[in-house]
Motif scaffolding. Structure first.
Motif: not given
Length: 149
Positions: A94-101
């Protein structure tokens, strides 16, 4: 220093070098292109996976006994992500503005979900007692639990 420990393994990030310490007789060194900011590991009683978050991306390694896989890059477009594994083995970035799993089974990474317009700054991504959930603690002190679809 970023660290992660389990059973007979201690992983330490020192500047851009990952030190994998397996007892007094073996220290393995893996160099990355930028400083290591975070090291997280998969749940106990699962095959050991480490996510190493650097300034230039996140890398996943699988460890079996005394052997270590080559690091596989992921989350390269995320700015300063925070990483965590679910109890079921998914890697959450998770990052500011988006994320990935990512799914991490079979010693490979498979992107399973992408977040856009993520609206808060996370401090930590944590396992819950459920295999398909993860918790998020924000810098503002809010806690939320999210379920994988």
């Amino acid at each position: 220093l970023p660290t992660h420990g389990r059973n007979d393994l201690l992983a330490v990030g020192y500047q851009n070098e990952l030190l994998l310490i397996r007892g007094a007789d073996q220290i393995e060194r893996i160099e990355f292109s930028s400083p290591i900011r975070q090291i997280v590991g998969s749940a106990l009683f699962t095959r050991t996976r480490l996510a190493v978050v650097t300034d230039n991306g996140t890398y996943v390694l699988w460890l079996q006994g005394r052997s270590t896989s080559q690091p596989i890059a992921c989350g390269q477009d995320l700015t300063q992500p925070t990483a965590g594994f679910t109890l079921g083995g998914h890697l959450v970035l998770l990052a500011r503005g988006g994320g990935e799993i990512y799914e991490t089974t079979g010693a490979k990474l498979t992107l399973s979900h992408t977040f856009v317009n993520f609206n808060f700054s996370q401090l930590a991504v944590l396992q819950t007692s459920e295999s398909n959930e993860f918790g998020v603690i924000t810098r503002a002190g809010h806690v939320s639990v999210h379920r994988l679809g």
